[in-house]
Enzyme design. Sequence first.
Site, PDB file in Angstrom:
ATOM      1  N   CYS A 104       1.028  -1.142   0.107  1.00 15.01           N
ATOM      2  CA  CYS A 104      -0.005  -0.061   0.130  1.00 15.01           C
ATOM      3  C   CYS A 104       0.857   1.181   0.201  1.00 15.01           C
ATOM      4  O   CYS A 104       0.897   1.878   0.980  1.00 15.01           O
ATOM      5  CB  CYS A 104      -1.101  -0.029   1.158  1.00 15.01           C
ATOM      6  N   ALA A 105       1.772   1.435  -1.237  1.00 21.27           N
ATOM      7  CA  ALA A 105       2.874   2.213  -1.122  1.00 21.27           C
ATOM      8  C   ALA A 105       2.678   3.823  -1.098  1.00 21.27           C
ATOM      9  O   ALA A 105       3.530   4.496  -0.652  1.00 21.27           O
ATOM     10  CB  ALA A 105       3.906   1.923  -2.354  1.00 21.27           C
ATOM     11  N   ALA A 106       1.469   4.155  -1.750  1.00 15.08           N
ATOM     12  CA  ALA A 106       1.365   5.492  -2.074  1.00 15.08           C
ATOM     13  C   ALA A 106       1.291   6.482  -0.746  1.00 15.08           C
ATOM     14  O   ALA A 106       0.835   5.790   0.159  1.00 15.08           O
ATOM     15  CB  ALA A 106       0.220   5.921  -2.820  1.00 15.08           C
ATOM     16  N   GLY A 117       4.336   6.965  -1.064  1.00 17.55           N
ATOM     17  CA  GLY A 117       5.968   6.661  -1.105  1.00 17.55           C
ATOM     18  C   GLY A 117       7.070   6.855  -0.332  1.00 17.55           C
ATOM     19  O   GLY A 117       8.237   6.566  -0.398  1.00 17.55           O
ATOM     20  N   GLY A 118       6.643   7.623   0.759  1.00 16.70           N
ATOM     21  CA  GLY A 118       7.783   7.945   1.898  1.00 16.70           C
ATOM     22  C   GLY A 118       8.316   6.717   2.293  1.00 16.70           C
ATOM     23  O   GLY A 118       9.576   6.663   2.450  1.00 16.70           O
ATOM     24  N   LYS A 119       7.611   5.645   2.859  1.00 14.17           N
ATOM     25  CA  LYS A 119       8.247   4.705   3.539  1.00 14.17           C
ATOM     26  C   LYS A 119       9.081   3.570   2.403  1.00 14.17           C
ATOM     27  O   LYS A 119       9.899   3.261   2.646  1.00 14.17           O
ATOM     28  CB  LYS A 119       6.850   3.828   4.202  1.00 14.17           C
ATOM     29  N   ASP A 145       0.117  -0.042  -5.152  1.00 18.08           N
ATOM     30  CA  ASP A 145      -1.448   0.660  -4.743  1.00 18.08           C
ATOM     31  C   ASP A 145      -2.373   0.216  -5.740  1.00 18.08           C
ATOM     32  O   ASP A 145      -2.314  -0.445  -6.811  1.00 18.08           O
ATOM     33  CB  ASP A 145      -1.104   1.936  -4.350  1.00 18.08           C
ATOM     34  N   ASP A 204      -4.421  -4.677  -6.019  1.00 19.35           N
ATOM     35  CA  ASP A 204      -5.452  -4.508  -4.843  1.00 19.35           C
ATOM     36  C   ASP A 204      -4.804  -5.451  -3.966  1.00 19.35           C
ATOM     37  O   ASP A 204      -4.638  -6.697  -4.058  1.00 19.35           O
ATOM     38  CB  ASP A 204      -6.648  -4.896  -5.258  1.00 19.35           C
ATOM     39  N   CYS A 246      -2.103   4.471  11.016  1.00 20.38           N
ATOM     40  CA  CYS A 246      -2.146   5.684  11.358  1.00 20.38           C
ATOM     41  C   CYS A 246      -3.431   5.982  12.220  1.00 20.38           C
ATOM     42  O   CYS A 246      -3.919   7.018  12.455  1.00 20.38           O
ATOM     43  CB  CYS A 246      -1.946   6.830  10.397  1.00 20.38           C
TER      44      CYS A 246
END
Length: 438
Positions: A252-254, A256-258, A275, A301, A373
Amino acid sequence: MKARLTSRAIAARILAAVYNGESLVRALPKGLEPLSLENRPLVQELVYGTLREWPRLEGIALQLLRKPPRAKDADVLCLILTGIHQLSGLNVPSHAAVGETVEAAKSLGKSWAAGLINGCLRNYQRQKGALEDQLTESQSNALPDWLWQAICKQWPDQASEIAGASREHPPMTLRVNLQRGSRADYVSTLQNADIPVAINPHIATAITLQTPRPVSSIPGFLEGWSSVQDASAQLAAQFLQPNNDESIFDACAAPGGKTCHVLECAPKAKVLAADISDQRLESLQENSTRLNLPLDVKVVDATQASVTLGPRQFDAILADVPCSATGVIRRNPDIKITRKAADIATFHQQQRDILEGLWPLVKPGGRLLYVTCSLLEAENDNVIEAAQSQLPQCEVMPLAGGTLRFNTRFGLQTLPTLNNGDGLYFSLLKKVVTPTCA
């Protein structure tokens, strides 16, 4: 001739759109589009400030009104709230706060509401103490009642500080790219440019700017020396512990910070970032290009990942799953209006579905880092509890606690504080190797 919309009128329109169900991330850019750059800061301050205080401001406004405005007049309610916010939370002269807010109603074509708004704001000035005294505990803490009750139940000793953090401007924290140089050298570069910073003593890559500023004015940012990333979010790569010889999947990359932080830690690792849509992956590709980090990108997905990616397996998977975002409210204050108690059960099921979709892709002996989060147990420990009992060979691994980190039954929680990171939850799951018979 139609009156030109004032800054306060535009702020009210944006707030009304959010009040009627549109996300702030969509409503704000659309509302700001006709404004020049120099006129945008006031609108942004009014929108964000009003949303951060919304439950308190609405509690006051409803005492001043005989009845709430109709749905089509949500902008009138929003003008009243922005007016109270200016009188109570901003350094705006009272005559300007009242007068300009009344004029905003006229520019919206609602001259009939001018007297109503003027009366509400004048009465607030006269009765401020009594009105504030009538607020409920949740309204006084500027949180919706369902969320205040949940936080008090789960975090009774920290509830007031959590609520206080949700009402403040978030800190602007940078992640130093250690592939380009040391944190100490980068701090010196910023200080030489008269940019004061605070060094995070608990996270080796994190520094916080004393005053937020455009990224284009940060030395080395465009060249990839640093990225904007909350301090708590920087723990994800630390807990995942990526290695150069590993295959890693960020499901679930967007934005992209992580993902980029993982590659900064292990630049030779084979990383697949995914994503649910091309649109969500655009910002990830922009970040990886700026940082000169090679990675594969694919629309997946996460709930169907084991079907989409077939028999492929990974040494490590990062699952920063969709959630209520109750740990990052100061960055997304529209949550105080749009998020409802019933949403939590929906997120819980989606999170379990994602873990179920990802688990077959973890190699035996591999690991999956689950991240939200959220501050709520239903999205955190309860999801992991279910996963541990339902996913084969699943074992929860310990994570190191520390200052501002709280160990939970199955993971670790950071809490949002005024001058530190956001509220994130982490749980590290290992796929145990099944012994074979000799």
